[in-house]
Design an enzyme around this catalytic site. Structure first.
Site, PDB file in Angstrom:
ATOM      1  N   HIS A 166     -26.309  -3.942 -98.762  1.00  0.00           N
ATOM      2  CA  HIS A 166     -24.943  -3.479 -98.977  1.00  0.00           C
ATOM      3  C   HIS A 166     -24.163  -3.350 -97.656  1.00  0.00           C
ATOM      4  CE1 HIS A 166     -26.182  -2.470-103.099  1.00  0.00           C
ATOM      5  NE2 HIS A 166     -27.152  -1.731-102.615  1.00  0.00           N
ATOM      6  N   ASP A 167     -24.567  -2.397 -96.837  1.00  0.00           N
ATOM      7  CA  ASP A 167     -23.784  -2.079 -95.632  1.00  0.00           C
ATOM      8  C   ASP A 167     -23.675  -3.243 -94.651  1.00  0.00           C
ATOM      9  OD1 ASP A 167     -25.158   1.275 -95.675  1.00  0.00           O
ATOM     10  OD2 ASP A 167     -23.459   0.412 -96.732  1.00  0.00           O
ATOM     11  N   PHE A 174     -22.045   4.256-105.470  1.00  0.00           N
ATOM     12  CA  PHE A 174     -22.410   5.540-104.879  1.00  0.00           C
ATOM     13  C   PHE A 174     -21.405   6.038-103.830  1.00  0.00           C
ATOM     14  CE2 PHE A 174     -25.298   8.861-103.683  1.00  0.00           C
ATOM     15  CZ  PHE A 174     -25.224   8.982-102.304  1.00  0.00           C
ATOM     16  N   ASN A 175     -21.056   5.225-102.845  1.00  0.00           N
ATOM     17  CA  ASN A 175     -20.204   5.701-101.754  1.00  0.00           C
ATOM     18  C   ASN A 175     -18.857   6.226-102.260  1.00  0.00           C
ATOM     19  OD1 ASN A 175     -22.095   5.096 -99.811  1.00  0.00           O
ATOM     20  ND2 ASN A 175     -21.186   3.116 -99.273  1.00  0.00           N
ATOM     21  N   ASP A 216     -27.618   1.101 -93.814  1.00  0.00           N
ATOM     22  CA  ASP A 216     -26.760   1.521 -92.693  1.00  0.00           C
ATOM     23  C   ASP A 216     -27.443   1.194 -91.368  1.00  0.00           C
ATOM     24  OD1 ASP A 216     -26.593   3.633 -95.006  1.00  0.00           O
ATOM     25  OD2 ASP A 216     -24.669   3.784 -93.987  1.00  0.00           O
ATOM     26  N   ASP A 222     -24.074   6.637 -93.057  1.00  0.00           N
ATOM     27  CA  ASP A 222     -24.959   7.686 -93.608  1.00  0.00           C
ATOM     28  C   ASP A 222     -26.394   7.156 -93.672  1.00  0.00           C
ATOM     29  OD1 ASP A 222     -24.602   7.395 -97.253  1.00  0.00           O
ATOM     30  OD2 ASP A 222     -24.454   5.868 -95.690  1.00  0.00           O
ATOM     31  N   ASN A 272     -26.240   9.382 -98.282  1.00  0.00           N
ATOM     32  CA  ASN A 272     -27.638   9.059 -98.596  1.00  0.00           C
ATOM     33  C   ASN A 272     -28.543  10.269 -98.440  1.00  0.00           C
ATOM     34  OD1 ASN A 272     -27.463   6.338 -99.305  1.00  0.00           O
ATOM     35  ND2 ASN A 272     -27.377   5.720 -97.159  1.00  0.00           N
ATOM     36  N   THR A 281     -19.681   2.924 -93.889  1.00  0.00           N
ATOM     37  CA  THR A 281     -20.717   2.392 -94.795  1.00  0.00           C
ATOM     38  C   THR A 281     -21.352   3.507 -95.625  1.00  0.00           C
ATOM     39  OG1 THR A 281     -22.400   2.570 -93.047  1.00  0.00           O
ATOM     40  CG2 THR A 281     -21.239   0.452 -93.266  1.00  0.00           C
TER      41      THR A 281
END
Ligand code: RIB
Ligand code: CA
Length: 310
Positions: free
Chosen positions: A239-240, A165-166, A16, A11, A40, A124
């Protein structure tokens, strides 16, 4: 050396974008397809961002748009983190390539069922597309090696005190994926907040002086600024990229195998990844929870992969 065949479900989103750039640069991965999720930003914006990124870095791979919203809930996007476009900061040309007409789950099913080797899924963003794939085409499970995802946390959250969040955007989808029995590598906040790139390290990437290097540095400029202003951090958690980096260099990570449940009903805890540290549920411990990373080796890996773009 046999490459790991992967499908990126993303996203974009600043991190990402960096995860995509890493995946395509690595000699250890063979990116067979890219699918886009809503998280996102809206599904239209994340698709557009994915196409722009792939065109800009010069790769040609099938792309398909995923679900327009979570399985049961209203879509929640994150303009405060990634901006109105979802990729605020760098200016890159509009996409010229087009997505396939088929939906993401049909592209994923095609790639998985036609592959001679088992496919690794790398989501992701929210897990809506992965859940829909498993619901619509359960036969794909025989040819899925593992799911290396960014999401959740053994402790805490970043969207609520309990949820990342994800997972929170689509907890019902996450529950379907975590309950699937497929091997999961979970890059949650426990590791991603250790996988930080510092402001001065962004300059190393900018000094690569390639168009992709400058693009990544400008993505990080925006992401670092957000984390400085909101989280008072000296850099930004990537993160991703952790979900990709584990596939490339698992040795730089620390992990433990656990059973993990997803809370879908709690007033304060919906979206929580409930890690069974003391083996109390008796459930299959199918989740490799990433808990630590050698930060310097992680950053060095990113610099090395970005440097492959000339
Ligand atoms: O919580 C971090 C996750 O949410 C990352 O995947 C980021 O891109 C956003 O989607
Ligand atoms: Ca993401």
């Amino acid at each position: 050396m046999r490459k790991i065949p992967v499908i990126m479900d993303c996203d974009p989103g600043h991190d990402d974008a960096i995860a995509l750039i890493m995946a395509f640069a690595s000699e250890k991965l063979d990116v067979r397809a890219v699918t886009t999720s809503a998280g996102n930003q809206t599904p239209e914006k994340t698709l557009n961002n994915a196409l722009k990124i792939l065109d800009y870095i010069g790769v040609d791979v099938p792309v398909a748009q995923g679900a327009k919203h979570p399985l049961l809930r209203e879509l929640e996007v994150a303009p405060e983190v990634h901006g109105e476009s979802g990729l605020e900061g760098p200016e890159i040309p509009d996409a010229t390539s087009k997505p396939l007409e088929m939906p993401a789950i049909d592209l994923m099913r095609k790639v998985i069922m036609e592959s001679e080797e088992k496919i690794t899924l790398v989501p992701t963003g929210p897990l809506t597309n992965i859940a829909m794939l498993l619901l619509a085409y359960p036969e794909v499970k025989v040819n899925i090696e593992q799911i290396s995802l960014m999401g959740g946390a053994a402790y805490g959250g970043n969207w609520t005190p309990a949820a990342e969040f994800n997972i929170l955007v689509d907890p019902e989808a996450a529950k379907i994926v975590y309950d699937s029995g497929l091997p999961i590598i979970m890059a949650g906040l426990d590791v991603t907040h250790k996988a930080m790139i510092m402001k001065e390290e962004v300059e190393i990437i900018r000094d690569l002086d390639s168009k992709v290097g400058i693009f990544v540095a400008e993505l990080l400029d925006f992401f670092v600024k957000f984390h400085d202003e909101v989280w008072k951090l000296p850099g930004c958690p990537l993160h991703d990229p952790c979900a990709v980096a584990y596939l490339i260099a698992p040795e730089i990570f620390e992990s433990k195998q656990y059973a993990v449940d997803i809370e879908t009903k709690g007033e304060f805890t919906t979206g929580m990844t409930v890690v069974d540290f003391n083996h109390q549920t008796g459930k299959e411990e199918n989740v490799k929870v990433l808990l630590g990373v050698d930060r310097q080796k992680f950053v060095d890996l990113i610099v090395n992969l970005v440097s492959k773009y000339k």
